[in-house]
Design a protein around this motif. Structure first.
Motif, PDB file in Angstrom:
ATOM      1  N   SER A  91     -26.364 -57.745 -53.055  1.00 31.49           N
ATOM      2  CA  SER A  91     -26.622 -56.618 -52.147  1.00 31.49           C
ATOM      3  C   SER A  91     -25.976 -56.822 -50.779  1.00 31.49           C
ATOM      4  O   SER A  91     -25.706 -55.855 -50.062  1.00 31.49           O
ATOM      5  CB  SER A  91     -28.128 -56.377 -51.988  1.00 31.49           C
ATOM      6  OG  SER A  91     -28.717 -57.387 -51.184  1.00 31.49           O
ATOM      7  N   ALA A  93     -23.002 -57.562 -50.206  1.00 27.53           N
ATOM      8  CA  ALA A  93     -21.672 -56.936 -50.234  1.00 27.53           C
ATOM      9  C   ALA A  93     -21.719 -55.461 -49.873  1.00 27.53           C
ATOM     10  O   ALA A  93     -20.750 -54.913 -49.356  1.00 27.53           O
ATOM     11  CB  ALA A  93     -21.033 -57.128 -51.604  1.00 27.53           C
ATOM     12  N   THR A  94     -22.841 -54.817 -50.115  1.00 31.81           N
ATOM     13  CA  THR A  94     -22.930 -53.369 -49.881  1.00 31.81           C
ATOM     14  C   THR A  94     -23.317 -53.006 -48.454  1.00 31.81           C
ATOM     15  O   THR A  94     -23.374 -51.835 -48.113  1.00 31.81           O
ATOM     16  CB  THR A  94     -23.950 -52.728 -50.852  1.00 31.81           C
ATOM     17  OG1 THR A  94     -25.254 -53.237 -50.548  1.00 31.81           O
ATOM     18  CG2 THR A  94     -23.592 -53.010 -52.297  1.00 31.81           C
ATOM     19  N   GLU A  95     -23.590 -54.001 -47.637  1.00 31.61           N
ATOM     20  CA  GLU A  95     -24.019 -53.725 -46.265  1.00 31.61           C
ATOM     21  C   GLU A  95     -22.857 -53.186 -45.425  1.00 31.61           C
ATOM     22  O   GLU A  95     -21.691 -53.299 -45.796  1.00 31.61           O
ATOM     23  CB  GLU A  95     -24.607 -54.990 -45.631  1.00 31.61           C
ATOM     24  CG  GLU A  95     -25.935 -55.369 -46.269  1.00 31.61           C
ATOM     25  CD  GLU A  95     -26.550 -56.622 -45.680  1.00 31.61           C
ATOM     26  OE1 GLU A  95     -25.881 -57.325 -44.897  1.00 31.61           O
ATOM     27  OE2 GLU A  95     -27.702 -56.906 -46.024  1.00 31.61           O
ATOM     28  N   SER A  96     -23.190 -52.646 -44.271  1.00 33.94           N
ATOM     29  CA  SER A  96     -22.183 -52.057 -43.382  1.00 33.94           C
ATOM     30  C   SER A  96     -21.306 -53.136 -42.739  1.00 33.94           C
ATOM     31  O   SER A  96     -21.675 -54.320 -42.699  1.00 33.94           O
ATOM     32  CB  SER A  96     -22.877 -51.262 -42.277  1.00 33.94           C
ATOM     33  OG  SER A  96     -23.544 -52.152 -41.389  1.00 33.94           O
ATOM     34  N   LYS A 178     -16.378 -54.594 -49.029  1.00 32.33           N
ATOM     35  CA  LYS A 178     -17.415 -54.672 -50.063  1.00 32.33           C
ATOM     36  C   LYS A 178     -16.919 -55.251 -51.383  1.00 32.33           C
ATOM     37  O   LYS A 178     -17.584 -56.091 -51.984  1.00 32.33           O
ATOM     38  CB  LYS A 178     -18.038 -53.292 -50.272  1.00 32.33           C
ATOM     39  CG  LYS A 178     -18.790 -52.811 -49.058  1.00 32.33           C
ATOM     40  CD  LYS A 178     -19.313 -51.406 -49.198  1.00 32.33           C
ATOM     41  CE  LYS A 178     -19.986 -50.996 -47.891  1.00 32.33           C
ATOM     42  NZ  LYS A 178     -20.551 -49.693 -47.906  1.00 32.33           N
ATOM     43  N   GLU A 179     -15.776 -54.811 -51.851  1.00 29.94           N
ATOM     44  CA  GLU A 179     -15.292 -55.258 -53.162  1.00 29.94           C
ATOM     45  C   GLU A 179     -14.928 -56.743 -53.150  1.00 29.94           C
ATOM     46  O   GLU A 179     -15.253 -57.469 -54.084  1.00 29.94           O
ATOM     47  CB  GLU A 179     -14.096 -54.407 -53.611  1.00 29.94           C
ATOM     48  CG  GLU A 179     -13.667 -54.654 -55.038  1.00 29.94           C
ATOM     49  CD  GLU A 179     -14.761 -54.396 -56.082  1.00 29.94           C
ATOM     50  OE1 GLU A 179     -14.621 -54.929 -57.208  1.00 29.94           O
ATOM     51  OE2 GLU A 179     -15.747 -53.688 -55.812  1.00 29.94           O
ATOM     52  N   ARG A 182     -18.215 -58.651 -53.080  1.00 29.67           N
ATOM     53  CA  ARG A 182     -18.932 -58.578 -54.352  1.00 29.67           C
ATOM     54  C   ARG A 182     -18.325 -59.549 -55.364  1.00 29.67           C
ATOM     55  O   ARG A 182     -19.035 -60.312 -56.026  1.00 29.67           O
ATOM     56  CB  ARG A 182     -18.903 -57.152 -54.913  1.00 29.67           C
ATOM     57  CG  ARG A 182     -19.753 -56.986 -56.192  1.00 29.67           C
ATOM     58  CD  ARG A 182     -19.525 -55.640 -56.856  1.00 29.67           C
ATOM     59  NE  ARG A 182     -18.137 -55.381 -57.198  1.00 29.67           N
ATOM     60  CZ  ARG A 182     -17.482 -55.944 -58.219  1.00 29.67           C
ATOM     61  NH1 ARG A 182     -18.091 -56.808 -59.003  1.00 29.67           N
ATOM     62  NH2 ARG A 182     -16.223 -55.644 -58.462  1.00 29.67           N
TER      63      ARG A 182
END
Length: 193
Positions: A91, A93-96, A178-179, A182
């Motif tokens: 999760s 990775a999905t942060e701003s 993000k990618e 991740r």
């Protein structure tokens, strides 16, 4: 004669102060910064937090400890706590972008306070050690149930997850995409299977 009514709640002040500490660190945060961020005057801050900036910072770190305790309850009530741990890491990775650039206040504190303030450094170290113990306990329990294939000792894996956490919090500043994050986080978590 009574002074102005006290309209500031401690927890609100702590959370607002935490944001500025998170962005600037302990040393670079001034009383003016704290006053501006919290909306509380210097007098109010010192009346509520007799230890001044340091006490407020410690309480900001303790708030992170409260989040750890909430996560502990989730793990204890989960049918698959290993998946929950992995989801927590992924999760990130999905942060701003802003969250990526500020990293982890606890890990940041260890780096900032080493050779500067043993008390604050040790406060942060203790939080990460408690997190490590939580991971170790969870991993050991799942190994005993046969839910983990890894034969690496639980204590080693608990420390490994702290190492991954600290590494991620540097990597996310280098690559706040993000990618990329991740992929790197998933790669690191393959050892826990």
């Amino acid at each position: 004669m009574k002074g102005r009514p006290n309209i500031f709640k401690d927890n609100e002040i702590i959370l607002k102060a935490q944001e500025i500490f998170w962005k600037k660190g302990y040393s670079a945060t001034s009383l003016f910064d704290l006053s501006k961020a919290t909306g509380a005057g210097a007098g109010t801050l010192y009346n509520k937090f007799k230890g001044g900036k340091k006490e407020l910072f410690k309480k900001s770190l303790q708030q992170r400890k409260e989040d750890l305790n909430k996560f502990k309850v989730k793990l204890e009530n989960s049918d698959n706590p290993i998946i929950l741990i992995k989801e927590f890491f992924i999760s990130v990775a999905t942060e701003s972008r802003e969250h990526h650039l500020r990293g982890c206040i606890v890990a940041n504190t260890i780096v900032e306070m080493t050779f500067v303030d043993d008390d604050l450094e040790n406060e942060a170290i203790e939080i990460l050690k408690e997190t490590e113990k939580l991971y170790t306990k969870t991993i050991l329990k799942e190994q005993k149930k046969g839910n983990l294939k890894s034969e690496i000792p639980a204590g080693v894996l608990g420390k490994y997850l702290i190492t991954v956490w600290c590494g991620i919090n540097s990597l996310r500043r280098i690559y706040p995409e993000k990618e990329i994050l991740r992929i790197q986080i998933e790669l690191q978590l393959k050892i826990i299977n």
